[in-house]
Motif scaffolding. Structure first.
Motif, PDB file in Angstrom:
ATOM      1  N   ARG A   1       0.852  -1.198   0.000  1.00 30.93           N
ATOM      2  CA  ARG A   1       0.000   0.000   0.000  1.00 30.93           C
ATOM      3  C   ARG A   1       0.884   1.243   0.000  1.00 30.93           C
ATOM      4  O   ARG A   1       1.987   1.214   0.581  1.00 30.93           O
ATOM      5  CB  ARG A   1      -0.857   0.049   1.275  1.00 30.93           C
TER       6      ARG A   1
ATOM      7  N   ARG B   1      -3.033   0.077  -4.441  1.00 28.71           N
ATOM      8  CA  ARG B   1      -1.978  -0.875  -4.086  1.00 28.71           C
ATOM      9  C   ARG B   1      -0.689  -0.397  -4.725  1.00 28.71           C
ATOM     10  O   ARG B   1      -0.719   0.473  -5.605  1.00 28.71           O
ATOM     11  CB  ARG B   1      -2.321  -2.258  -4.638  1.00 28.71           C
TER      12      ARG B   1
ATOM     13  N   CYS C   1     -11.191  -6.798   1.364  1.00 29.38           N
ATOM     14  CA  CYS C   1     -11.773  -6.339   2.630  1.00 29.38           C
ATOM     15  C   CYS C   1     -12.059  -7.508   3.574  1.00 29.38           C
ATOM     16  O   CYS C   1     -12.804  -8.423   3.228  1.00 29.38           O
ATOM     17  CB  CYS C   1     -13.069  -5.590   2.342  1.00 29.38           C
TER      18      CYS C   1
HETATM   19  C1  HEM Z   1     -19.977  -1.669   2.756  1.00 32.69           C
HETATM   20  C2  HEM Z   1     -18.938  -1.772   3.543  1.00 32.69           C
HETATM   21  C3  HEM Z   1     -17.502  -1.896   3.098  1.00 32.69           C
HETATM   22  C4  HEM Z   1     -16.943  -1.742   1.859  1.00 32.69           C
HETATM   23  C5  HEM Z   1     -17.646  -1.422   0.551  1.00 32.69           C
HETATM   24  C6  HEM Z   1     -15.515  -1.964   2.003  1.00 32.69           C
HETATM   25  C7  HEM Z   1     -14.613  -1.904   0.969  1.00 32.69           C
HETATM   26  C8  HEM Z   1     -13.262  -2.148   1.109  1.00 32.69           C
HETATM   27  C9  HEM Z   1     -12.331  -2.103   0.019  1.00 32.69           C
HETATM   28  C10 HEM Z   1     -12.686  -1.778  -1.405  1.00 32.69           C
HETATM   29  C11 HEM Z   1     -11.104  -2.417   0.512  1.00 32.69           C
HETATM   30  C12 HEM Z   1      -9.794  -2.535  -0.290  1.00 32.69           C
HETATM   31  C13 HEM Z   1      -9.758  -3.888  -0.924  1.00 32.69           C
HETATM   32  C14 HEM Z   1      -8.611  -4.157  -1.847  1.00 32.69           C
HETATM   33  O1  HEM Z   1      -7.610  -3.420  -1.876  1.00 32.69           O
HETATM   34  O2  HEM Z   1      -8.710  -5.170  -2.577  1.00 32.69           O
HETATM   35  C15 HEM Z   1     -11.253  -2.644   1.925  1.00 32.69           C
HETATM   36  C16 HEM Z   1     -10.234  -2.963   2.772  1.00 32.69           C
HETATM   37  C17 HEM Z   1     -10.393  -3.063   4.120  1.00 32.69           C
HETATM   38  N1  HEM Z   1     -11.578  -3.018   4.818  1.00 32.69           N
HETATM   39 FE1  HEM Z   1     -13.411  -2.759   4.061  1.00 32.69          FE
HETATM   40  N2  HEM Z   1     -15.238  -2.260   3.308  1.00 32.69           N
HETATM   41  C18 HEM Z   1     -16.423  -2.230   4.011  1.00 32.69           C
HETATM   42  C19 HEM Z   1     -16.590  -2.495   5.344  1.00 32.69           C
HETATM   43  C20 HEM Z   1     -15.578  -2.793   6.201  1.00 32.69           C
HETATM   44  C21 HEM Z   1     -15.760  -3.089   7.596  1.00 32.69           C
HETATM   45  C22 HEM Z   1     -17.109  -3.168   8.278  1.00 32.69           C
HETATM   46  C23 HEM Z   1     -14.520  -3.274   8.124  1.00 32.69           C
HETATM   47  C24 HEM Z   1     -14.137  -3.587   9.532  1.00 32.69           C
HETATM   48  C25 HEM Z   1     -14.950  -3.554  10.550  1.00 32.69           C
HETATM   49  C26 HEM Z   1     -13.553  -3.106   7.056  1.00 32.69           C
HETATM   50  C27 HEM Z   1     -12.189  -3.203   7.197  1.00 32.69           C
HETATM   51  C28 HEM Z   1     -11.297  -3.171   6.155  1.00 32.69           C
HETATM   52  C29 HEM Z   1      -9.854  -3.308   6.322  1.00 32.69           C
HETATM   53  C30 HEM Z   1      -9.111  -3.509   7.639  1.00 32.69           C
HETATM   54  C31 HEM Z   1      -9.290  -3.256   5.043  1.00 32.69           C
HETATM   55  C32 HEM Z   1      -7.822  -3.367   4.670  1.00 32.69           C
HETATM   56  C33 HEM Z   1      -7.438  -4.774   4.265  1.00 32.69           C
HETATM   57  C34 HEM Z   1      -5.959  -4.907   3.919  1.00 32.69           C
HETATM   58  O3  HEM Z   1      -5.356  -3.959   3.419  1.00 32.69           O
HETATM   59  O4  HEM Z   1      -5.410  -5.999   4.157  1.00 32.69           O
HETATM   60  N3  HEM Z   1     -14.241  -2.824   5.911  1.00 32.69           N
HETATM   61  N4  HEM Z   1     -12.583  -2.487   2.264  1.00 32.69           N
END
Ligand code: HEM
Length: 497
Positions: free
Chosen positions: A95, A372, A440
């Motif tokens: 990242r 990324r 995610c």
């Molecule tokens: C509608 C709700 C949500 C959407 C649309 C969403 C969308 C995303 C997207 C697009 C990414 C990046 C994915 C990638 O690079 O391939 C991401 C990463 C992440 N999301 Fe979500 N998210 C949502 C809800 C949540 C919730 C509820 C949590 C935690 C309680 C969360 C925690 C994270 C974390 C920690 C990452 C980073 C993962 C990594 O870099 O290893 N997200 N999310």
């Protein structure tokens, strides 16, 4: 003699530079002309995902732009997205380390911004196995049920006064209260609540801010002089104090209870994280920063995105009364006379799940995912991608690509009734949560909160826009997120049976 050697060296240097540049440009993805210093920054416009789609139409689904001095690979087709997130996932798993992230998120010590490597792997395993697993999400049902009940009471109260209600605001504050209770074991109400919301708003504004030094490093002084970094430091300190207090309170409570809180008694994420710290349950030590950074992730990832999704779902349903009616009928038939919908009722709600998917298709909360970076030079689809290139995947464009979808601009939940397309990163035509290593980890949590809130809001009330549903503003906000620009102000009346 010295002059000759210098001359030859200079010529050699220029030739080598020219050769390596021409070699690289020969294999670089197609790109639009760029300006000195700012590159293509001036082309971003109000809606970068729309701009990127127009560029992709001209330069193809794999192209390159420069944001300042940073090369960015723009991906705009499902095939190329699969190549990035499946075939070359390990190459593009880093990242960008942005300056405001470093200040606000403990020097990028959380899951979402940590560099790809062992530290990130350990953090991610804590999130996936202990905080956001299906079992944990299931165990937090009662928190969701209680907070949704309170939300319904507030709607009921507003409906009894026949006053329109700011539904978007109510959704956002309920989502926030749920995350507070799940992560910290408490929520903030009254004056304290207002203070918390203000602090979090400032935090997210700073996090989403465009920092010129991230793209033109020698201009970073502009952000220093403008006071933005100072403000970020103060906000980070206040958030840190708040998290410190919560963690200390938990430690005190555990000590007073004078027993080792076993895994089955964890009430919130602080309990879980302190237990992991005490027992080294995952085989590696975690310190206080890790605990606080993981808690922060729940707020950063779990609030704005989840609230935005529900906001758009309700907007689309209000705008399309026949779909609202169809959904109400489905929920009513499953509810079988009950007023409150419980999570176990959701399993059979096919139309509701189709509405959720269709909203994620048309209004993904993160239309460009989280960028990324590749750590090393990489060969990708016949192109040479230099180390340090940011990869931006335009999932907004992919989800509206006529090659993948019939009438892509129309809101048609029915399209999901007779197929198995899911949103969890397996179908690259619809990837609102990303995919692969950095996908995610909060999908199950997000959908659980979203579906149960949607079902109850739709089942228990009829919704009307004071000026007529046609007047509901459907404009998205500008910038890198695609939330709704204006809130839903609507009149609720208890559903007539
Ligand atoms: C509608 C709700 C949500 C959407 C649309 C969403 C969308 C995303 C997207 C697009 C990414 C990046 C994915 C990638 O690079 O391939 C991401 C990463 C992440 N999301 Fe979500 N998210 C949502 C809800 C949540 C919730 C509820 C949590 C935690 C309680 C969360 C925690 C994270 C974390 C920690 C990452 C980073 C993962 C990594 O870099 O290893 N997200 N999310």
């Amino acid at each position: 003699m010295f002059a000759i050697i210098c001359g030859i060296s200079l010529v050699l240097f220029i030739v080598i530079q020219w050769y390596s540049k021409s070699r690289k440009s020969k294999n670089s993805p197609p790109s639009p002309p760029k300006l000195p210093i700012i590159g293509n920054l001036h082309q971003l416009g109000k809606f970068p995902h729309r701009t990127f789609l127009s560029l992709a139409k001209k330069y193809g689904p794999v192209m390159q732009i420069h944001l300042g001095s940073v090369p960015c690979l723009l991906i705009s087709s499902s095939e190329a997205a699969r190549d990035v997130m499946r075939t070359h996932d390990h190459h593009f798993a880093d990242r960008p380390q942005k300056n405001n992230y470093k200040i606000l998120i403990y020097d990028c010590k959380d899951v979402s911004t940590a560099p790809y490597g062992d530290y990130w792997r350990q953090l991610r395993s804590i999130s996936v196995l202990h905080l956001l697993s299906a079992k944990r999400v299931q165990s937090l049902r009662s928190v969701r049920a209680e907070e949704i009940s309170l939300m319904m009471e507030k709607i009921k109260h507003s409906s009894s006064t026949s006053q329109p209600l700011n539904l978007s605001q109510l959704i956002a504050s309920t989502v926030n209260d749920i995350v507070c209770r799940v992560a910290l074991g408490r929520k903030y109400s009254g004056e304290e609540g207002k203070g918390f919301k203000k602090l979090f708003r400032e935090f997210t504004n700073l996090l989403g801010m465009f920092i010129v030094g991230d793209y033109v490093p020698w201009l970073d002084w502009v952000t220093h002089v403008s006071g933005t970094y100072g403000r970020a430091r103060r906000v980070a300190k206040r958030f840190d104090d708040l998290l410190e207090d919560v963690v200390e309170d938990h430690i005190k409570t555990h000590k007073q209870a004078n027993h080792d809180l076993g895994e089955e008694n964890h009430k919130d994420f602080v309990d879980v994280l302190l237990w992991i710290q005490r027992t080294e349950a995952l085989g590696f030590p975690i310190d206080r920063i890790v605990i606080k950074a993981l808690l922060l992730d729940m707020f950063i990832g779990g609030t704005g995105t989840t609230a935005s999704l529900l906001d758009w779902e309700m907007s689309e349903l209000i705008k399309n009364p026949h779909m609202m009616k169809k959904l109400k009928e489905e929920i009513k038939s499953v509810a079988n006379g009950k007023t409150h919908i419980a999570e176990e009722d959701l399993v059979n709600m096919k139309y509701l799940k189709a509405v959720v998917k269709e909203t994620l298709r048309l209004h993904p909360p993160s239309p460009l995912l989280i960028p990324r970076v590749n750590k090393e030079d990489t060969e990708f689809n016949g192109y040479h991608i230099k180390a340090g290139t940011q990869v931006i995947i335009n999932i907004w464009a992919i989800a509206r690509d006529p090659a993948n979808w019939d009438s892509p601009e129309e809101f048609k939940p029915e399209r999901f009734l007779d197929n198995t397309i899911d949103v969890k990163g397996n179908d690259f035509t619809l990837i609102p949560f990303g995919s692969g290593r950095r996908g995610c980890p909060g999908v199950v949590y997000a959908l659980s909160v979203n579906e149960i809130m949607l079902a109850n809001i739709v089942h228990q009330f009829d919704w009307e826009i004071p000026g007529g549903f046609e007047t509901l503003d459907m404009a998205p906000s500008t910038g890198f997120l695609a939330h709704k620009n204006t809130p839903i102000i609507a009149l609720a009346t208890p559903t007539s049976n």
